[in-house]
Write a protein that holds these residues in place. Structure first.
Motif, short mmCIF file in Angstrom:
data_model
loop_
_atom_site.label_atom_id
_atom_site.label_comp_id
_atom_site.label_asym_id
_atom_site.label_seq_id
_atom_site.Cartn_x
_atom_site.Cartn_y
_atom_site.Cartn_z
N GLU A 145 23.21 -3.89 -9.55
CA GLU A 145 23.52 -4.42 -8.15
C GLU A 145 25.08 -4.89 -7.74
OE1 GLU A 145 19.60 -7.24 -7.40
OE2 GLU A 145 21.00 -8.08 -8.67
N TYR A 146 25.89 -4.98 -8.75
CA TYR A 146 27.28 -5.29 -8.73
C TYR A 146 28.01 -4.31 -8.25
CZ TYR A 146 32.07 -6.25 -9.73
OH TYR A 146 33.55 -6.30 -9.54
N ASP A 147 27.55 -2.88 -8.99
CA ASP A 147 28.18 -1.79 -8.67
C ASP A 147 27.89 -1.32 -7.31
OD1 ASP A 147 29.28 -1.79 -11.22
OD2 ASP A 147 27.66 -0.43 -12.16
N ASP A 148 26.59 -1.65 -7.04
CA ASP A 148 26.33 -1.15 -5.44
C ASP A 148 26.99 -1.87 -4.75
OD1 ASP A 148 24.37 0.66 -6.50
OD2 ASP A 148 22.66 -0.71 -6.22
N ALA A 149 27.19 -3.14 -4.66
CA ALA A 149 28.00 -4.02 -3.67
C ALA A 149 29.56 -3.42 -3.65
CB ALA A 149 28.12 -5.39 -4.25
N THR A 150 30.15 -2.91 -4.75
CA THR A 150 31.57 -2.42 -4.98
C THR A 150 31.72 -1.07 -4.24
OG1 THR A 150 31.72 -3.64 -7.20
CG2 THR A 150 33.49 -1.76 -6.34
N ALA A 151 30.62 -0.30 -4.53
CA ALA A 151 30.72 1.04 -3.79
C ALA A 151 30.57 0.73 -2.10
CB ALA A 151 29.41 2.15 -4.28
N GLY A 152 29.64 -0.15 -1.93
CA GLY A 152 29.47 -0.56 -0.23
C GLY A 152 30.90 -0.98 0.43
N LEU A 153 31.75 -1.79 -0.66
CA LEU A 153 33.00 -2.29 -0.10
C LEU A 153 33.84 -1.11 0.05
CD1 LEU A 153 34.81 -4.55 0.79
CD2 LEU A 153 35.37 -4.59 -1.81
N LYS A 154 34.05 -0.11 -0.83
CA LYS A 154 34.96 0.89 -0.80
C LYS A 154 34.36 1.86 0.51
CE LYS A 154 36.25 1.40 -5.73
NZ LYS A 154 37.55 0.77 -5.38
N GLN A 155 33.25 2.17 0.62
CA GLN A 155 32.96 2.76 1.86
C GLN A 155 33.30 2.02 3.17
OE1 GLN A 155 28.69 4.10 1.96
NE2 GLN A 155 28.88 5.07 3.93
N ALA A 156 32.97 0.86 3.12
CA ALA A 156 33.59 0.11 4.30
C ALA A 156 35.05 0.11 4.53
CB ALA A 156 33.01 -1.34 4.13
N GLU A 157 35.98 0.31 3.33
CA GLU A 157 37.19 0.50 3.55
C GLU A 157 37.74 1.65 4.06
OE1 GLU A 157 38.39 -0.81 -0.42
OE2 GLU A 157 38.56 -3.02 -0.05
N ALA A 158 36.71 2.60 3.68
CA ALA A 158 37.12 3.95 4.09
C ALA A 158 36.82 4.28 5.64
CB ALA A 158 36.37 5.03 3.45
N ASP A 159 35.79 3.45 5.85
CA ASP A 159 35.36 3.39 7.62
C ASP A 159 36.36 2.80 8.31
OD1 ASP A 159 32.93 4.93 6.96
OD2 ASP A 159 31.75 2.90 6.89
N ILE A 160 37.01 1.63 7.83
CA ILE A 160 38.16 1.06 8.45
C ILE A 160 39.45 2.09 8.78
CG2 ILE A 160 39.89 -0.83 8.26
CD1 ILE A 160 37.83 -2.45 6.88
#
Length: 398
Positions: A145-160
């Motif tokens: 679950e922690y790894d999924d949350a970290t990957a979601g954050l990186k994707q959000a930063e890329a979207d930004i």
């Protein structure tokens, strides 16, 4: 007897009359007799002297602008305004046309909204990742679950970052709706009017801007002349000019000289296969914009310096039936002599003579039609030759 006496008297009178007529004729013809002499014909001469001559080449060419820019739209749309006067001077960055910006303003607003959405999503995922980082340390959440949350954050930063790039692109496109001058110079006619539809990078330019001061003059020289020039320079017959200092003069289309001198900048490194010529480029000041692109001119380019040569006025040189150059020279005894010359080229109104004359000799340039080789003449310097009353001085060759 009386009749005979009368006849004798008449015969004697006739003889006396004939003798009187003969004596009168002799007296009339006396001035042309061998005891008298005609005055020697007067001729104007130029004394030959060796000198240093700067040789020039007269080459044809055309004017070209120093800088030229064709104005084209980088985005499509309807032209709202034309913001310049045709034929005027414009500055770099000056607005020329305004394209309807409505759609590009909307695109920029949409890109900003997308960026804001991505930033909001990124904020939520960043907070979630921070919490999971603490919980995974005490095994309250799984490592997955922690790894999924970290990957979601990186994707959000890329979207930004993608949102920021979209906003910048929309901002650039909006700025392109205001078409500006890429260079300073004189702008020509406009090919479109307000209301016209234009597209990005279209083939037809909206207008053309040209820099006219200073301006280029491109003249052409045959490759054969270029080879001859290089041989003369290599042999020492010519002293070369520093290419950076060689000056160029212009003759305009009507034959009048251009008042300002230019500087030779460079010579093309290849020969045109179609014409067999090499292009030389000179830079001329053009403050009054008398020189315009496309104008035909003739350039007088310095070729080099020739030492110890003689220049003979063209009026003193003629050609024999075989085409050889000849001149008449007044000897020390004022006797006309015929000389065969070797001429190389013209320099102004004179021939450059390499053989046939010596320094100090007197070449006849005026009165040639009155003398022949072997005749004795009266020599007068050509520049100071007296003009007979009622006559006009001989016109000098231009």
């Amino acid at each position: 007897m009386k009749t005979t006496d009368t006849i004798n008297l008449l015969l004697m009178a006739g003889v006396l009359a004939g003798m009187i007529v003969i004596n009168g004729c002799k007296q009339q013809a006396a001035p042309d007799g061998p005891g008298t002499s005609k005055p020697n014909p007067e001729v104007g001469v130029v004394i030959m002297a060796t000198e240093q001559v700067t040789l020039t080449m007269e080459l044809s060419g055309r004017i070209s602008p120093q800088m030229v820019a064709e104005v084209r739209p980088q985005v499509g749309g309807i032209i709202q305004k034309r913001l310049f006067t045709e034929g005027s001077e414009v500055k770099a960055g000056e607005a020329l046309y305004q394209i309807d910006p409505a759609t590009y303003q909307a695109a920029l607003a949409s890109a900003k909204a997308t960026l804001a959405k991505a930033e909001a999503n990124g904020f939520t995922l960043r907070q979630k990742t921070e919490r999971y980082k603490q919980l995974v340390a005490i095994s309250a959440v799984s490592r997955q679950e922690y790894d999924d949350a970290t990957a979601g954050l990186k994707q959000a930063e890329a979207d930004i970052e993608a949102g920021k790039a979209a906003v910048e692109t929309a901002r650039i496109n909006l700025a392109y709706t205001r078409i500006t001058a890429p260079i300073a110079g004189k702008i020509g006619r406009s090919t479109v009017t307000p209301g016209a539809l234009v597209i990005a990078n279209q083939a037809t330019a909206l207008a053309t801007i040209q820099q006219l001061d200073p301006i280029y003059v491109d003249v052409t020289q045959s490759s054969a002349d270029l080879l001859r020039l290089k041989r003369n320079l290599a042999s020492g017959e010519l002293k070369g000019n520093d290419p950076g200092q060689a000056t160029v003069k212009l003759l305009l289309e009507d034959g009048s000289p251009y008042p300002l001198e230019g500087t030779l900048k460079f010579s093309e490194v290849t020969v045109d296969q179609g014409t067999g010529s090499v292009t030389l480029r000179a830079l001329f000041p053009n403050p009054n914009q008398l020189l315009l692109p496309g104008m035909f001119v003739r350039g007088l380019v310095q070729e080099g310096v020739r030492e110890q040569v003689m220049l003979v006025p063209q009026r003193g040189v003629s050609r024999d039936p075989a085409g050889n150059a000849i001149a008449l020279v007044a000897s020390e005894n004022d006797v006309v002599e015929r000389r065969m010359l070797k001429t190389e080229r013209t320099v102004g109104d004179a021939w450059l003579v390499t053989e046939g004359l010596k320094a100090g000799e007197r070449v006849i340039v005026e009165g040639l039609q009155r003398v022949r080789p072997g005749a004795t003449v009266k020599v007068v310097p050509f520049e100071t030759k007296a003009v007979a009353p009622g006559s006009q001085p001989a016109a000098k060759q231009p």
